[in-house]
Design an enzyme around this catalytic site. Sequence first.
Site, PDB file in Angstrom:
ATOM      1  CB  VAL A   5      -1.100   0.231   1.290  1.00  0.00           C
ATOM      2  CG1 VAL A   5      -1.862  -1.155   1.224  1.00  0.00           C
ATOM      3  CG2 VAL A   5      -0.233  -0.152   2.553  1.00  0.00           C
ATOM      4  CB  CYS A   6       0.296   4.701  -1.155  1.00  0.00           C
ATOM      5  SG  CYS A   6      -0.003   4.479  -2.830  1.00  0.00           S
ATOM      6  N   GLY A   7       0.344   4.083   1.807  1.00  0.00           N
ATOM      7  CA  GLY A   7       0.449   4.719   2.925  1.00  0.00           C
ATOM      8  C   GLY A   7       0.795   3.897   4.114  1.00  0.00           C
TER       9      GLY A   7
END
Lengths: 170, 177
Positions: free
Chosen positions: A46-48
Amino acid sequence: MANILPKGAKAPDFTLHVTPDQALSLREFAGRRVILAFYPADWSPVCGDQMSLYNHVLPEFRRNGAELLGISVDGAWCHQAFARDRKLHFALLADFEPKGAVAKSYGAYRDQDGVCERALFVIDEHGMVAWSYCSPLAVNPGADGILDALEALPPMEKNDGTAQNPRHVA
Amino acid sequence: MAQLRIPVTSLDHVIGDENAAVTIVEYGDYECPFCAAAQPIVKQILARHGRNLLFAFRHFPLAEMHPHAEPAAETAEFAGSQGLFWPIHDAIYANQHRLNTPVLIALAASLKLSPISLRDALATHRFLRKVQADFAGGVRSGVNGTPAFFINGVRFDHPLGAAGLPAAIDATMRVAG
Protein backbone atom coordinates in the site's frame (compact mmCIF):
# COMPACT_ATOMS: atom_id res chain seq x y z
CA MET A 1 -1.56 -10.06 21.24
CA ALA A 2 1.85 -10.17 22.87
CA ASN A 3 2.64 -8.68 26.26
CA ILE A 4 5.03 -5.97 25.25
CA LEU A 5 7.39 -4.22 27.67
CA PRO A 6 5.38 -1.61 29.56
CA LYS A 7 6.16 1.95 30.55
CA GLY A 8 8.86 2.05 33.22
CA ALA A 9 10.73 -1.06 32.01
CA LYS A 10 14.43 -0.85 31.18
CA ALA A 11 14.82 -0.99 27.39
CA PRO A 12 16.98 -4.04 26.58
CA ASP A 13 20.14 -3.11 24.69
CA PHE A 14 20.75 -4.68 21.29
CA THR A 15 23.13 -4.58 18.36
CA LEU A 16 21.63 -5.15 14.93
CA HIS A 17 22.71 -4.72 11.34
CA VAL A 18 21.51 -1.47 9.79
CA THR A 19 23.28 -2.17 6.47
CA PRO A 20 24.99 -5.37 5.33
CA ASP A 21 28.32 -4.13 6.75
CA GLN A 22 27.27 -1.81 9.60
CA ALA A 23 25.72 -2.50 12.97
CA LEU A 24 24.00 -0.16 15.39
CA SER A 25 23.44 -0.49 19.14
CA LEU A 26 20.74 1.06 21.28
CA ARG A 27 23.39 2.22 23.79
CA GLU A 28 24.81 4.54 21.10
CA PHE A 29 21.67 6.63 21.66
CA ALA A 30 22.25 7.11 25.41
CA GLY A 31 21.19 10.61 26.43
CA ARG A 32 18.76 10.85 23.50
CA ARG A 33 15.22 9.73 22.89
CA VAL A 34 14.53 6.84 20.56
CA ILE A 35 11.35 5.56 18.91
CA LEU A 36 11.48 1.83 18.17
CA ALA A 37 8.91 0.81 15.59
CA PHE A 38 8.67 -2.98 15.26
CA TYR A 39 6.70 -3.98 12.16
CA PRO A 40 5.89 -7.29 10.46
CA ALA A 41 7.60 -6.96 7.10
CA ASP A 42 9.05 -4.72 4.41
CA TRP A 43 7.07 -4.28 1.18
CA SER A 44 3.49 -3.86 2.38
CA PRO A 45 1.54 -3.38 -0.84
CA VAL A 46 0.00 0.00 0.00
CA CYS A 47 1.02 3.66 -0.44
CA GLY A 48 0.56 4.82 3.07
CA ASP A 49 2.35 1.98 4.81
CA GLN A 50 3.61 2.59 8.32
CA MET A 51 7.27 3.21 7.49
CA SER A 52 6.46 5.56 4.60
CA LEU A 53 4.11 7.50 6.86
CA TYR A 54 6.79 7.83 9.54
CA ASN A 55 9.23 8.97 6.87
CA HIS A 56 6.95 11.96 6.33
CA VAL A 57 6.56 12.62 10.07
CA LEU A 58 10.32 12.34 10.73
CA PRO A 59 10.87 16.12 11.05
CA GLU A 60 8.17 16.20 13.72
CA PHE A 61 9.80 13.31 15.63
CA ARG A 62 13.19 15.03 15.45
CA ARG A 63 11.75 18.34 16.56
CA ASN A 64 10.67 16.45 19.67
CA GLY A 65 14.28 15.28 20.12
CA ALA A 66 13.67 11.68 19.10
CA GLU A 67 15.38 9.45 16.56
CA LEU A 68 13.35 6.74 14.82
CA LEU A 69 14.49 3.14 14.25
CA GLY A 70 12.38 0.63 12.31
CA ILE A 71 12.87 -3.06 13.16
CA SER A 72 11.65 -6.18 11.39
CA VAL A 73 12.97 -9.71 10.80
CA ASP A 74 13.84 -8.88 7.19
CA GLY A 75 17.54 -9.10 6.30
CA ALA A 76 19.82 -6.10 5.81
CA TRP A 77 19.79 -6.44 1.99
CA CYS A 78 16.01 -6.49 1.95
CA HIS A 79 15.89 -3.42 4.20
CA GLN A 80 18.35 -1.66 1.93
CA ALA A 81 16.20 -2.26 -1.15
CA PHE A 82 13.00 -1.29 0.69
CA ALA A 83 14.51 1.89 2.17
CA ARG A 84 15.83 2.92 -1.23
CA ASP A 85 12.49 2.26 -2.93
CA ARG A 86 10.51 4.24 -0.34
CA LYS A 87 13.21 6.91 0.02
CA LEU A 88 13.33 6.37 3.78
CA HIS A 89 15.50 8.78 5.77
CA PHE A 90 15.84 6.69 8.90
CA ALA A 91 17.51 3.40 9.81
CA LEU A 92 15.87 -0.01 9.40
CA LEU A 93 17.35 -2.68 11.65
CA ALA A 94 17.48 -6.37 10.73
CA ASP A 95 16.34 -8.60 13.62
CA PHE A 96 17.40 -11.46 11.40
CA GLU A 97 19.87 -13.71 13.26
CA PRO A 98 18.98 -15.16 15.68
CA LYS A 99 15.60 -14.44 14.14
CA GLY A 100 13.43 -12.06 16.16
CA ALA A 101 15.67 -12.15 19.24
CA VAL A 102 15.40 -8.42 19.88
CA ALA A 103 11.65 -8.41 19.26
CA LYS A 104 11.35 -11.27 21.78
CA SER A 105 13.28 -9.25 24.39
CA TYR A 106 10.65 -6.48 23.99
CA GLY A 107 7.74 -8.95 24.00
CA ALA A 108 7.00 -7.97 20.42
CA TYR A 109 7.44 -11.24 18.49
CA ARG A 110 4.67 -13.37 17.02
CA ASP A 111 5.76 -17.00 17.29
CA GLN A 112 2.80 -18.24 15.23
CA ASP A 113 3.72 -16.01 12.26
CA GLY A 114 7.48 -15.63 12.65
CA VAL A 115 7.33 -11.84 12.41
CA CYS A 116 7.43 -8.82 14.73
CA GLU A 117 4.25 -7.37 16.15
CA ARG A 118 3.29 -3.85 15.11
CA ALA A 119 4.67 -2.52 18.38
CA LEU A 120 5.87 0.97 19.23
CA PHE A 121 8.22 2.02 22.03
CA VAL A 122 9.32 5.50 23.05
CA ILE A 123 12.58 5.20 25.00
CA ASP A 124 13.68 8.17 27.09
CA GLU A 125 17.17 9.59 27.45
CA HIS A 126 17.79 7.29 30.44
CA GLY A 127 17.09 4.15 28.43
CA MET A 128 13.68 3.49 30.02
CA VAL A 129 10.47 2.72 28.18
CA ALA A 130 8.38 5.91 28.45
CA TRP A 131 5.46 4.62 26.36
CA SER A 132 4.61 1.47 24.46
CA TYR A 133 1.74 0.36 22.27
CA CYS A 134 0.91 -2.80 20.36
CA SER A 135 -1.43 -2.39 17.40
CA PRO A 136 -3.48 -5.16 15.79
CA LEU A 137 -1.23 -6.56 13.05
CA ALA A 138 -3.42 -5.33 10.20
CA VAL A 139 -3.86 -1.80 11.58
CA ASN A 140 -1.22 0.82 10.91
CA PRO A 141 -1.13 2.66 14.27
CA GLY A 142 -0.28 6.05 12.75
CA ALA A 143 1.97 8.55 14.51
CA ASP A 144 -0.41 10.32 16.90
CA GLY A 145 0.38 8.07 19.88
CA ILE A 146 4.13 8.57 19.46
CA LEU A 147 3.80 12.35 19.24
CA ASP A 148 1.49 12.47 22.26
CA ALA A 149 4.00 10.37 24.23
CA LEU A 150 6.95 12.56 23.22
CA GLU A 151 5.10 15.73 24.16
CA ALA A 152 4.14 14.27 27.54
CA LEU A 153 7.82 13.80 28.44
CA PRO A 154 9.54 16.53 30.48
CA PRO A 155 11.77 18.87 28.44
CA MET A 156 15.23 17.46 27.75
CA GLU A 157 18.28 19.17 29.23
CA LYS A 158 19.86 19.49 25.83
CA ASN A 159 18.40 19.23 22.39
CA ASP A 160 20.50 17.48 19.81
CA GLY A 161 19.31 19.96 17.16
CA THR A 162 19.24 17.44 14.35
CA ALA A 163 19.06 19.15 10.97
CA GLN A 164 15.61 19.27 9.45
CA ASN A 165 14.30 19.39 5.96
CA PRO A 166 11.89 22.33 6.11
CA ARG A 167 10.03 21.12 3.02
CA HIS A 168 8.45 18.35 5.03
CA VAL A 169 8.05 20.02 8.39
CA ALA A 170 4.43 19.20 8.88
CA MET B 1 -9.59 4.47 18.39
CA ALA B 2 -8.14 7.40 16.48
CA GLN B 3 -10.14 10.60 16.83
CA LEU B 4 -10.23 13.66 14.61
CA ARG B 5 -8.50 16.43 16.55
CA ILE B 6 -9.16 19.29 14.14
CA PRO B 7 -12.87 20.10 13.84
CA VAL B 8 -14.36 21.11 10.49
CA THR B 9 -14.30 24.90 10.19
CA SER B 10 -14.83 27.60 7.58
CA LEU B 11 -11.21 26.99 6.50
CA ASP B 12 -12.19 23.56 5.18
CA HIS B 13 -13.44 22.69 1.72
CA VAL B 14 -16.85 21.18 2.26
CA ILE B 15 -19.87 19.82 0.39
CA GLY B 16 -23.28 19.49 2.03
CA ASP B 17 -25.02 20.92 5.03
CA GLU B 18 -23.00 22.27 7.96
CA ASN B 19 -25.74 21.14 10.35
CA ALA B 20 -25.95 17.61 8.97
CA ALA B 21 -26.02 14.76 11.46
CA VAL B 22 -23.17 12.94 9.74
CA THR B 23 -19.80 14.45 8.86
CA ILE B 24 -17.16 12.70 6.76
CA VAL B 25 -13.64 14.08 6.65
CA GLU B 26 -11.28 12.61 4.06
CA TYR B 27 -7.51 12.98 4.19
CA GLY B 28 -6.26 12.33 0.68
CA ASP B 29 -3.30 12.52 -1.68
CA TYR B 30 -3.85 13.49 -5.34
CA GLU B 31 -1.27 11.01 -6.58
CA CYS B 32 -2.48 8.05 -4.50
CA PRO B 33 -4.31 5.46 -6.64
CA PHE B 34 -6.40 4.31 -3.66
CA CYS B 35 -7.65 7.88 -3.22
CA ALA B 36 -8.58 8.07 -6.90
CA ALA B 37 -10.41 4.76 -6.53
CA ALA B 38 -12.32 6.16 -3.55
CA GLN B 39 -13.56 9.16 -5.57
CA PRO B 40 -16.61 7.45 -7.17
CA ILE B 41 -17.49 5.87 -3.82
CA VAL B 42 -17.55 9.29 -2.16
CA LYS B 43 -19.62 10.67 -5.07
CA GLN B 44 -22.09 7.82 -4.69
CA ILE B 45 -22.46 8.54 -0.96
CA LEU B 46 -22.96 12.26 -1.62
CA ALA B 47 -25.59 11.50 -4.28
CA ARG B 48 -27.41 9.13 -1.95
CA HIS B 49 -27.41 11.23 1.21
CA GLY B 50 -27.12 14.76 -0.17
CA ARG B 51 -28.09 17.32 2.42
CA ASN B 52 -27.99 14.90 5.32
CA LEU B 53 -24.23 14.85 5.04
CA LEU B 54 -21.25 17.17 5.38
CA PHE B 55 -18.14 16.10 3.46
CA ALA B 56 -14.74 17.77 3.90
CA PHE B 57 -11.49 17.05 2.06
CA ARG B 58 -8.07 17.72 3.58
CA HIS B 59 -4.62 17.26 2.07
CA PHE B 60 -2.29 14.46 3.09
CA PRO B 61 0.38 14.39 0.36
CA LEU B 62 3.02 11.68 0.78
CA ALA B 63 5.52 13.85 -1.02
CA GLU B 64 8.52 11.52 -0.75
CA MET B 65 6.62 8.86 -2.64
CA HIS B 66 4.43 11.03 -4.85
CA PRO B 67 6.41 13.94 -6.33
CA HIS B 68 3.32 15.63 -7.83
CA ALA B 69 1.04 15.27 -4.80
CA GLU B 70 2.15 18.46 -3.10
CA PRO B 71 1.99 20.77 -6.16
CA ALA B 72 -1.39 19.21 -6.94
CA ALA B 73 -2.62 20.05 -3.43
CA GLU B 74 -1.25 23.59 -3.77
CA THR B 75 -3.06 23.88 -7.10
CA ALA B 76 -6.31 22.79 -5.46
CA GLU B 77 -5.82 25.44 -2.76
CA PHE B 78 -5.09 28.05 -5.41
CA ALA B 79 -8.36 27.17 -7.18
CA GLY B 80 -10.10 27.07 -3.79
CA SER B 81 -9.00 30.63 -3.09
CA GLN B 82 -11.06 31.56 -6.16
CA GLY B 83 -14.06 29.43 -5.33
CA LEU B 84 -13.18 26.53 -7.62
CA PHE B 85 -11.84 23.91 -5.22
CA TRP B 86 -14.24 21.09 -6.12
CA PRO B 87 -14.02 21.42 -9.91
CA ILE B 88 -10.20 21.27 -9.80
CA HIS B 89 -10.29 18.51 -7.17
CA ASP B 90 -12.31 16.33 -9.55
CA ALA B 91 -10.18 17.32 -12.54
CA ILE B 92 -6.93 16.44 -10.74
CA TYR B 93 -8.18 12.98 -9.79
CA ALA B 94 -9.51 12.41 -13.31
CA ASN B 95 -6.01 13.19 -14.64
CA GLN B 96 -4.02 11.36 -11.96
CA HIS B 97 -2.37 9.04 -14.46
CA ARG B 98 -0.60 11.95 -16.17
CA LEU B 99 -0.10 14.38 -13.31
CA ASN B 100 2.68 16.97 -13.62
CA THR B 101 3.00 20.73 -13.34
CA PRO B 102 2.06 21.55 -16.98
CA VAL B 103 -1.05 19.38 -16.63
CA LEU B 104 -1.99 21.15 -13.37
CA ILE B 105 -1.64 24.52 -15.10
CA ALA B 106 -3.68 23.30 -18.07
CA LEU B 107 -6.44 22.04 -15.75
CA ALA B 108 -6.53 25.42 -14.00
CA ALA B 109 -6.66 27.21 -17.35
CA SER B 110 -9.58 25.02 -18.45
CA LEU B 111 -11.46 26.40 -15.41
CA LYS B 112 -10.59 29.96 -16.52
CA LEU B 113 -8.02 30.39 -13.77
CA SER B 114 -4.93 32.40 -14.63
CA PRO B 115 -2.06 30.06 -15.58
CA ILE B 116 0.45 32.79 -14.71
CA SER B 117 -0.98 33.32 -11.24
CA LEU B 118 -0.92 29.58 -10.62
CA ARG B 119 2.66 29.27 -11.86
CA ASP B 120 3.69 32.07 -9.48
CA ALA B 121 1.74 30.54 -6.60
CA LEU B 122 3.45 27.19 -7.14
CA ALA B 123 6.91 28.79 -7.51
CA THR B 124 6.52 30.74 -4.26
CA HIS B 125 4.64 27.92 -2.48
CA ARG B 126 1.97 30.42 -1.51
CA PHE B 127 -0.44 27.66 -0.45
CA LEU B 128 2.07 25.19 0.94
CA ARG B 129 1.49 26.29 4.53
CA LYS B 130 -2.21 25.40 4.28
CA VAL B 131 -1.34 21.99 2.78
CA GLN B 132 1.22 21.33 5.52
CA ALA B 133 -1.25 22.39 8.19
CA ASP B 134 -3.73 19.83 6.85
CA PHE B 135 -0.98 17.18 6.91
CA ALA B 136 0.12 18.02 10.46
CA GLY B 137 -3.46 17.96 11.74
CA GLY B 138 -3.97 14.62 10.01
CA VAL B 139 -0.93 13.11 11.69
CA ARG B 140 -2.16 14.26 15.11
CA SER B 141 -5.56 12.73 14.38
CA GLY B 142 -4.02 9.36 13.57
CA VAL B 143 -4.19 9.41 9.78
CA ASN B 144 -2.33 6.19 8.96
CA GLY B 145 -2.39 6.15 5.19
CA THR B 146 -4.45 7.50 2.33
CA PRO B 147 -7.29 7.79 1.90
CA ALA B 148 -8.21 8.11 5.59
CA PHE B 149 -11.83 8.80 6.45
CA PHE B 150 -13.27 10.04 9.73
CA ILE B 151 -16.98 9.50 10.28
CA ASN B 152 -18.30 11.90 12.91
CA GLY B 153 -14.75 12.29 14.19
CA VAL B 154 -13.78 8.62 14.44
CA ARG B 155 -11.25 7.07 12.04
CA PHE B 156 -12.88 4.55 9.75
CA ASP B 157 -10.77 1.37 9.73
CA HIS B 158 -12.06 -1.29 7.37
CA PRO B 159 -10.35 -4.26 5.71
CA LEU B 160 -11.84 -3.23 2.35
CA GLY B 161 -10.88 0.43 2.78
CA ALA B 162 -13.17 2.93 1.08
CA ALA B 163 -15.30 0.12 -0.36
CA GLY B 164 -16.68 -0.41 3.13
CA LEU B 165 -17.63 3.25 3.48
CA PRO B 166 -21.18 3.30 2.01
CA ALA B 167 -22.44 0.64 4.44
CA ALA B 168 -20.80 2.42 7.36
CA ILE B 169 -22.43 5.72 6.37
CA ASP B 170 -25.83 4.02 5.99
CA ALA B 171 -25.43 2.57 9.47
CA THR B 172 -24.40 5.92 10.95
CA MET B 173 -27.37 7.59 9.23
CA ARG B 174 -29.76 5.08 10.79
CA VAL B 175 -28.38 5.76 14.26
CA ALA B 176 -28.37 9.52 13.69
CA GLY B 177 -31.97 9.29 12.50
